[in-house]
Design a protein around this motif. Structure first.
Motif, PDB file in Angstrom:
ATOM      1  N   THR A  44       0.833  -1.212   0.000  1.00 24.27           N
ATOM      2  CA  THR A  44       0.000   0.000   0.000  1.00 24.27           C
ATOM      3  C   THR A  44       0.864   1.257   0.000  1.00 24.27           C
ATOM      4  O   THR A  44       0.364   2.355  -0.227  1.00 24.27           O
ATOM      5  CB  THR A  44      -0.955   0.036   1.211  1.00 24.27           C
ATOM      6  N   VAL A  45       2.172   1.108   0.275  1.00 29.50           N
ATOM      7  CA  VAL A  45       3.100   2.251   0.180  1.00 29.50           C
ATOM      8  C   VAL A  45       3.493   2.417  -1.284  1.00 29.50           C
ATOM      9  O   VAL A  45       3.887   1.449  -1.943  1.00 29.50           O
ATOM     10  CB  VAL A  45       4.359   2.005   1.046  1.00 29.50           C
ATOM     11  N   LYS A  46       3.357   3.630  -1.787  1.00 34.16           N
ATOM     12  CA  LYS A  46       3.551   3.887  -3.224  1.00 34.16           C
ATOM     13  C   LYS A  46       4.889   3.366  -3.747  1.00 34.16           C
ATOM     14  O   LYS A  46       4.956   2.744  -4.803  1.00 34.16           O
ATOM     15  CB  LYS A  46       3.440   5.391  -3.471  1.00 34.16           C
ATOM     16  N   GLU A  47       5.969   3.636  -3.005  1.00 35.59           N
ATOM     17  CA  GLU A  47       7.308   3.308  -3.505  1.00 35.59           C
ATOM     18  C   GLU A  47       7.603   1.810  -3.439  1.00 35.59           C
ATOM     19  O   GLU A  47       8.488   1.323  -4.131  1.00 35.59           O
ATOM     20  CB  GLU A  47       8.385   4.043  -2.692  1.00 35.59           C
ATOM     21  N   ILE A  48       6.902   1.085  -2.573  1.00 32.08           N
ATOM     22  CA  ILE A  48       7.227  -0.338  -2.398  1.00 32.08           C
ATOM     23  C   ILE A  48       6.643  -1.145  -3.563  1.00 32.08           C
ATOM     24  O   ILE A  48       5.449  -1.084  -3.841  1.00 32.08           O
ATOM     25  CB  ILE A  48       6.736  -0.852  -1.023  1.00 32.08           C
ATOM     26  N   GLN A  49       7.524  -1.885  -4.248  1.00 31.70           N
ATOM     27  CA  GLN A  49       7.148  -2.628  -5.447  1.00 31.70           C
ATOM     28  C   GLN A  49       6.961  -4.131  -5.178  1.00 31.70           C
ATOM     29  O   GLN A  49       6.278  -4.816  -5.921  1.00 31.70           O
ATOM     30  CB  GLN A  49       8.228  -2.457  -6.534  1.00 31.70           C
TER      31      GLN A  49
END
Ligand code: 5GP
Ligand code: MN
Length: 328
Positions: free
Chosen positions: A250-255
């Protein structure tokens, strides 16, 4: 509706038979429970006998769904049935139930790498959930979509798409969902039963595991970890971690996320999730596991520091790989 020759053969085989045993993978999820019970209700609707046998009980929130209480928990099936319908399993060993091969095995699955272990095999990697395949099969068998069947098909789709998040969704996913709602499924109630009926220990455990989360140097890969001591101290159990792995995404940067769960000593169950085109199924395969592009797992052994470094390396390569189609 897809009327593949494989599905048509299964329709014929079911019509000719009377007594069925149904199974799916150990540690069942929404798709395995939903697919099995939709199929069981459909078979009974045709006047046939259907027994569902699983290695492990359904997770707590899924216990509230129709028919789940009647699932037999066992690791062996002694009798031969007219057929064993196995859903959601890349190989027969994933059931954790011995003796299913005494019956005529029908293999229905959507996991890439399915070994074709059945006498009849129907494999469709394009299905967002095995429940989509079961929906088509039930239609081809001419069984009306009862609210119980539709509830289980919808449960399978809702959970296997990560609440309509994952890249395996197609227009068909929504067509089938629409048919389920028209048949009387209450999507609000299903979502509440699946996602909003947990215990306090689970919430505390999520807090403990997420507080200890680490990131790789680029901030794109999250590493989460759980051992028995942490679970005990938080007042939760390993079963309570279902769904936890999705939260870092849910964190934008985490892929991508990798979750190490200590089994015993140096053995770990590894779960991975990724966004978009990042193929962590291929990573799991390198360690003898499997799964889908965006959700996969394996079991590994070794020192945890070394394992974490190795998985970060492999997942970095998966993130940086050129998208399929761009390769020469
Ligand atoms: P989970 O992380 O929820 O345990 O598994 C995610 C996906 O990967 C599921 O679709 C599951 O079937 C697959 N998977 C997990 N562990 C294994 C494994 O050890 N072997 C194989 N073949 N597939 C796995
Ligand atoms: Mn599935």
């Amino acid at each position: 509706m897809t009327h593949s020759p494989e599905m048509q053969q299964i329709v014929e085989a079911i019509r000719q038979r009377q007594r069925f045993v149904l199974s799916s993978h150990a540690r069942p999820d929404g798709d395995s429970i939903g697919s099995q019970l939709a199929m069981a209700y459909a078979l009974r609707g045709l006047g046939k006998d259907a027994l569902v046998v699983n290695k492990d009980p359904a997770p707590g929130p899924l216990q509230q769904f129709p028919g789940v209480a009647d699932i037999i928990i066992a690791d062996t099936v002694e009798n031969a049935f007219d057929a064993a319908i196995i859903m959601e399993c890349g190989d027969l060993g994933r059931t954790g139930v011995a003796g299913l091969d005494r019956s005529f095995v029908i293999n229905i699955d959507h996991h890439p790498g399915n070994t074709g272990y059945g006498r009849l095999n129907w494999f469709d990697a394009s299905a967002a959930a095995c429940g989509e395949m079961v929906f088509d099969l039930i239609g081809a068998l001419g069984v009306p979509l009862s609210v119980d069947i539709a509830t289980h098909v919808y449960l399978a789709i809702l959970t296997d798409t990560g609440s309509f998040h994952y890249s395996n969704i197609t227009p068909r996913t929504f067509e089938i969902s629409q048919r389920c709602l028209e048949a009387g499924v209450d999507p609000v109630l299903v979502a509440r039963n699946v996602y909003d009926s947990n215990n306090m220990g689970r919430l505390k455990l999520f807090g403990a595991v997420l507080s200890a989360m680490q990131l790789d140097v680029t901030g794109r890969i999250a590493v989460v970890y759980l051992d028995h001591k942490m679970a005990r101290e938080a007042g939760g159990t390993y079963e309570d971690t279902e769904g936890l792995i999705n939260l870092p995404l849910t964190v934008k940067e985490i892929q991508a996320v990798v979750f190490f769960k200590q089994s015993e000593g140096d053995e770990y169950r590894v779960s991975m999730r990724s966004k978009g085109n990042i193929d962590i199924g291929a990573v799991a395969k390198q360690f003898g596991g499997g799964g889908h592009k965006n959700a996969a797992g394996c079991t590994v052994e070794g020192g945890i520091d070394m394992l974490q470094r190795t998985f970060i390396e492999k997942m970095t390569a998966a993130i940086d790989a050129p998208p399929v189609g761009d390769q020469a």
